[in-house]
Design an enzyme around this catalytic site. Sequence first.
Site, PDB file in Angstrom:
ATOM      1  N   ARG A 204       0.841  -1.215   0.000  1.00  0.00           N
ATOM      2  CA  ARG A 204       0.000   0.000   0.000  1.00  0.00           C
ATOM      3  C   ARG A 204       0.869   1.255   0.000  1.00  0.00           C
ATOM      4  O   ARG A 204       0.558   2.256  -0.639  1.00  0.00           O
ATOM      5  CB  ARG A 204      -0.975  -0.008   1.190  1.00  0.00           C
ATOM      6  CG  ARG A 204      -1.741   1.296   1.351  1.00  0.00           C
ATOM      7  CD  ARG A 204      -3.055   1.184   2.125  1.00  0.00           C
ATOM      8  NE  ARG A 204      -2.985   0.420   3.341  1.00  0.00           N
ATOM      9  CZ  ARG A 204      -2.380   0.819   4.468  1.00  0.00           C
ATOM     10  NH1 ARG A 204      -1.798   2.001   4.528  1.00  0.00           N
ATOM     11  NH2 ARG A 204      -2.350   0.048   5.536  1.00  0.00           N
TER      12      ARG A 204
ATOM     13  N   TYR B  81     -16.167  16.531 -16.766  1.00  0.00           N
ATOM     14  CA  TYR B  81     -16.529  15.151 -16.459  1.00  0.00           C
ATOM     15  C   TYR B  81     -17.489  15.192 -15.276  1.00  0.00           C
ATOM     16  O   TYR B  81     -17.147  15.763 -14.234  1.00  0.00           O
ATOM     17  CB  TYR B  81     -15.260  14.352 -16.130  1.00  0.00           C
ATOM     18  CG  TYR B  81     -15.573  12.963 -15.652  1.00  0.00           C
ATOM     19  CD1 TYR B  81     -16.069  12.025 -16.547  1.00  0.00           C
ATOM     20  CD2 TYR B  81     -15.431  12.610 -14.326  1.00  0.00           C
ATOM     21  CE1 TYR B  81     -16.395  10.752 -16.104  1.00  0.00           C
ATOM     22  CE2 TYR B  81     -15.755  11.338 -13.883  1.00  0.00           C
ATOM     23  CZ  TYR B  81     -16.241  10.418 -14.777  1.00  0.00           C
ATOM     24  OH  TYR B  81     -16.572   9.158 -14.340  1.00  0.00           O
TER      25      TYR B  81
ATOM     26  N   ASP C 234      -7.458  18.575 -15.293  1.00  0.00           N
ATOM     27  CA  ASP C 234      -7.799  17.229 -15.738  1.00  0.00           C
ATOM     28  C   ASP C 234      -7.471  17.190 -17.232  1.00  0.00           C
ATOM     29  O   ASP C 234      -8.172  17.759 -18.057  1.00  0.00           O
ATOM     30  CB  ASP C 234      -9.279  16.953 -15.476  1.00  0.00           C
ATOM     31  CG  ASP C 234      -9.716  15.562 -15.949  1.00  0.00           C
ATOM     32  OD1 ASP C 234      -8.992  14.943 -16.737  1.00  0.00           O
ATOM     33  OD2 ASP C 234     -10.802  15.118 -15.523  1.00  0.00           O
TER      34      ASP C 234
ATOM     35  N   LYS D 239      -8.186   5.747 -19.527  1.00  0.00           N
ATOM     36  CA  LYS D 239      -8.492   6.165 -20.881  1.00  0.00           C
ATOM     37  C   LYS D 239      -7.272   6.002 -21.795  1.00  0.00           C
ATOM     38  O   LYS D 239      -6.826   4.905 -22.009  1.00  0.00           O
ATOM     39  CB  LYS D 239      -9.017   7.605 -20.848  1.00  0.00           C
ATOM     40  CG  LYS D 239     -10.074   7.850 -19.744  1.00  0.00           C
ATOM     41  CD  LYS D 239     -11.341   7.060 -19.942  1.00  0.00           C
ATOM     42  CE  LYS D 239     -12.267   7.089 -18.728  1.00  0.00           C
ATOM     43  NZ  LYS D 239     -12.608   8.407 -18.200  1.00  0.00           N
TER      44      LYS D 239
HETATM   45  C1  LIG Z   1     -13.136   8.972 -17.097  1.00  0.00           C
HETATM   46  C2  LIG Z   1     -12.793  10.321 -16.678  1.00  0.00           C
HETATM   47  C3  LIG Z   1     -12.629  10.634 -15.324  1.00  0.00           C
HETATM   48  C4  LIG Z   1     -12.844   9.627 -14.212  1.00  0.00           C
HETATM   49  O1  LIG Z   1     -11.920   8.596 -14.232  1.00  0.00           O
HETATM   50  P1  LIG Z   1     -12.202   7.106 -13.723  1.00  0.00           P
HETATM   51  O2  LIG Z   1     -10.943   6.388 -14.052  1.00  0.00           O
HETATM   52  O3  LIG Z   1     -13.414   6.597 -14.449  1.00  0.00           O
HETATM   53  O4  LIG Z   1     -12.464   7.185 -12.255  1.00  0.00           O
HETATM   54  C5  LIG Z   1     -12.263  11.932 -15.012  1.00  0.00           C
HETATM   55  N1  LIG Z   1     -12.093  12.877 -15.952  1.00  0.00           N
HETATM   56  C6  LIG Z   1     -12.249  12.614 -17.257  1.00  0.00           C
HETATM   57  C7  LIG Z   1     -12.059  13.704 -18.248  1.00  0.00           C
HETATM   58  C8  LIG Z   1     -12.608  11.331 -17.670  1.00  0.00           C
HETATM   59  O5  LIG Z   1     -12.774  11.086 -18.977  1.00  0.00           O
END
Ligand SMILES: *Cc1c(COP(=O)(O)O)cnc(C)c1O
Length: 374
Positions: free
Chosen positions: A47, A99, A171, A196
């Site tokens: 962890r 998001y 982000d 992603k």
């Molecule tokens: C998918 C996504 C998230 C969230 O991520 P997870 O891995 O699903 O928790 C946050 N911001 C953007 C732009 C995303 O496409």
Amino acid sequence: MHPETLALHSTPFEDKNASAVVPPIYLSTTYERDEAYELPQGYLYTRAGNPNRQQLEQTLAALEGGAEALAFASGQAATLALLQCLKPGDHVLVPDDAYYGTPSLLQDFMNTWGLSFTKVDTTQPAEIVSALRPATRLIWLETPSNPLLKVTDLRAAAAIAREHGAISVCDSTWATPLLQRPLDLGCDAVMHSTTKYLSGHSDVLGGALIFKESGELATRARQIQTLGGAVPSPFDCWLVSRGIKTLAVRVRQQAANALALAEFLEKHSAVERVHYPGLKSHAGYAIARRQMSLAGGMLSVQIRGGAEDALRFMKKLQLFTMATSLGGVESLIEHRASVEGPDTLTPQNLLRVSVGLEHVDDLIGDMAQALAGL
Ligand SMILES: *Cc1c(COP(=O)(O)O)cnc(C)c1O
């Protein structure tokens, strides 16, 4: 070094047991102490730290040009950890198009932590400034945004934050470290859903925070990561690390496919509007040209008519799988308003497309046949 090279060589791995070229997956949760009761490699318990996680974190830091990176079990876990670095009473600005999970964390989860927030159109620097409060500690940015592909001038937004004594975090999931480097533009940290493009194959969940400096913020976030324990498994880290090796070739081709598809859709009479920052008609085109090397593999399209027309079009497609998420090798399409629920501001006729690595002529052909039948 260029990102293509960094993706492969930023964290050299030496396997003293088998001279393996590809790193093994370290499943051990615990690490042996030596005669001096020291931890020879610094690993104690998984962890707190694991070789696969450390390798992934170092690669991410190198790609974004940050001082350190933290890997999490999901993008949401990464965002939450950053929000938990704030104190009760702090105020947060979030983009009005983002998001949906990001404002949801603030509204439905961190509300009990005493954080308040305001949604703001971050593409308008003047609106950011007028939404600032004395208690504003964080300006959250997301560009290009989900699902409208709005483009925020990161240099301008980060400067506003700095002037106010707040931190700015971007982000950058949709842009990837290949196309956009928020830390170079003044942001304090970058967040990625590694689920992603970074992993790239729709088979692993993960998130990351990358910090420009190793200061108080990064230290606090690492504490939350290792104490809170929302860490990715060694195999998850290994999969994301493997995905990163092909990030550049995937994203470049996906961006080329997306541009061609966006240009085709924009000219079609059954299409009301295309949202893609690589189109000259896009409001954020000039800024995207400046701060992104390519406009990315995501686009949204509004079909003439309403939700039923959009759904009918989508169901006729053969090559675009109707599924949420993005950034994988296969093309996906989604009706966002259905996913975001009744309060959504997303247009009902909007479909979000994650453009994959199929041949672009086949993708265009598929969309053409589905539009022709409308
Ligand atoms: C998918 C996504 C998230 C969230 O991520 P997870 O891995 O699903 O928790 C946050 N911001 C953007 C732009 C995303 O496409």
